[in-house]
Design an enzyme around this catalytic site. Structure first.
Site, PDB file in Angstrom:
ATOM      1  N   GLU A   1       0.824  -1.225   0.000  1.00  0.00           N
ATOM      2  CA  GLU A   1       0.000   0.000   0.000  1.00  0.00           C
ATOM      3  C   GLU A   1       0.849   1.262   0.000  1.00  0.00           C
ATOM      4  O   GLU A   1       0.537   2.225  -0.716  1.00  0.00           O
ATOM      5  CB  GLU A   1      -0.948  -0.001   1.210  1.00  0.00           C
ATOM      6  CG  GLU A   1      -2.170  -0.895   1.055  1.00  0.00           C
ATOM      7  CD  GLU A   1      -1.866  -2.361   1.243  1.00  0.00           C
ATOM      8  OE1 GLU A   1      -2.717  -3.208   0.892  1.00  0.00           O
ATOM      9  OE2 GLU A   1      -0.763  -2.672   1.758  1.00  0.00           O
TER      10      GLU A   1
ATOM     11  N   HIS B   1      -9.754  -5.641  10.849  1.00  0.00           N
ATOM     12  CA  HIS B   1     -10.399  -5.391   9.561  1.00  0.00           C
ATOM     13  C   HIS B   1     -11.780  -4.764   9.711  1.00  0.00           C
ATOM     14  O   HIS B   1     -12.606  -4.849   8.812  1.00  0.00           O
ATOM     15  CB  HIS B   1     -10.541  -6.698   8.772  1.00  0.00           C
ATOM     16  CG  HIS B   1      -9.236  -7.316   8.373  1.00  0.00           C
ATOM     17  ND1 HIS B   1      -8.431  -7.952   9.273  1.00  0.00           N
ATOM     18  CD2 HIS B   1      -8.605  -7.377   7.189  1.00  0.00           C
ATOM     19  CE1 HIS B   1      -7.348  -8.393   8.640  1.00  0.00           C
ATOM     20  NE2 HIS B   1      -7.427  -8.058   7.378  1.00  0.00           N
TER      21      HIS B   1
END
Length: 357
Positions: free
Chosen positions: A87, A156
């Site tokens: 990322e 998450h």
């Protein structure tokens, strides 16, 4: 009996015109949130060759959640780009591309992974326009699923609305339905500032009616403007993303008891449309905020502070109440997870508490 359509010829004959059904846009069609985002990106990719999409599995796999389905086949490797699982790397590439004049859409498979790239989002994208004295815009979109999903536990399942809404230089939007999703992604892509688009994984497969206006390629939802989803007179209920649907369900239940809730879909977290909320509070004299994120320094906390500091405060007949996610890392067990995110019953309880019923 239908009236024939056509034109009157000079010799007096009536020339009937056949109607092509394909030329008509239906008043409403059912479109899932996933399809709406896909349509919005497709239309902007077609409209502007500077737009491109990059992220993990966005191309050949059609996206982890199939949001980019069909785009790689249509636009090819140069504009729909699969990236390594890095990322920080691909967010940096995207920011650099934006500085060089392109308009990247940077997809995070989930916004939890954007923490790997938060330096690029905050320090590189958000601050550069200001630090360059307005000489260097960074027209980039960071998008992906945000907030609690189902059964994926603490790492998450968090909401980043307050995280990114805290930072000057960013615009932050949080769509609920298909119209929000399509209109906001298109506005985000066209904006010359970095825009964070916080989608919701649990909403991707939910179908909503898309009006004929929203089906147009010119349709945009303005950034910074909330929408009143339901008119009411007794209490203002403000929310964003998936909990908007819960608020509308609660309002339907309460209307049978004679309580009329005004439900506001924020659509944009930053810049916040506090004027719409203030006007509603001045009418209803009561306020409840609903969000999936944690309570401390959250979106609801900001709304309450702004109401207290502004002209609507003197119109309140009771303290504002926040409904939020539980102040804990998200548990994995389903029963604990269900008790960690706002449910319809929690919203009903908060509304009745505020109204002293």
């Amino acid at each position: 009996m239908s009236t024939p359509r056509g034109s009157l010829e000079s010799d007096g004959r009536f020339e009937e015109t056949s109607l092509d059904a394909s030329s008509f846009t239906p008043l409403f069609i059912l479109v899932t949130v996933r399809e709406a985002i896909n349509q919005g990106m497709d239309e902007e990719l077609e409209r502007d060759e500077k737009v491109f999409l990059l992220g993990e599995e966005v191309a050949q796999y059609d996206g982890a959640y199939k949001v980019s389905r069909g785009l790689w086949k249509k636009y090819g490797d140069k504009r729909i780009i699969d990236t390594p699982i890095s990322e920080m790397g691909f967010a940096g590439i995207a920011v650099g591309a934006a500085m060089a004049g392109l308009r990247p859409i940077c997809e995070f498979m989930t916004f939890n992974f954007s923490m790997q790239a938060i330096d690029q989002v905050i320090n590189s994208a958000a601050k550069t326009y200001y630090m360059s004295g307005g000489l260097q815009p960074v027209p980039i979109v960071f998008r992906g699923p945000n907030g609690a999903s189902a059964g994926v536990a603490a790492q998450h399942s968090q909401c980043f609305a307050a995280w990114y809404g805290h930072c000057p230089g960013l615009k932050v939007v949080s769509p609920w339905n298909s119209e929000d999703a399509k209109g906001l992604i298109k506005s985000a892509i066209r904006d010359n500032n970095p825009v964070v688009v916080l989608e919701n994984e649990l909403m991707y497969g939910v179908p909503f009616e898309l009006s004929s206006e929203a089906q147009s390629k010119d349709f945009l939802v303005p950034i910074g403007k909330a929408k009143i989803e339901r008119q009411g007179t007794h209490i203002t209920v403000v929310s964003h993303s998936r909990p908007v649907g819960h608020c509308l369900e609660a309002a339907t239940v309460l209307s049978k008891e004679g309580i009329e809730c005004e439900v506001i879909n924020m659509r944009t977290i930053r810049p916040m449309d506090i004027e719409t909320i203030e006007a509603s509070v001045m009418k209803t004299n009561h306020l409840v905020t609903v969000e999936g994120g944690w309570p401390q320094f959250g979106v609801g906390a900001e709304i309450c502070a702004r109401i207290m500091e502004g002209p609507a405060f003197n119109f309140l007949d009771a303290p504002a109440v926040r409904v939020t996610g539980a102040d804990v890392p998200m548990p994995y067990a389903k029963i604990l997870e269900d008790n960690s995110v706002p449910q319809v019953k929690d919203i009903i309880f908060a509304i009745k508490k505020t109204l002293n019923i």
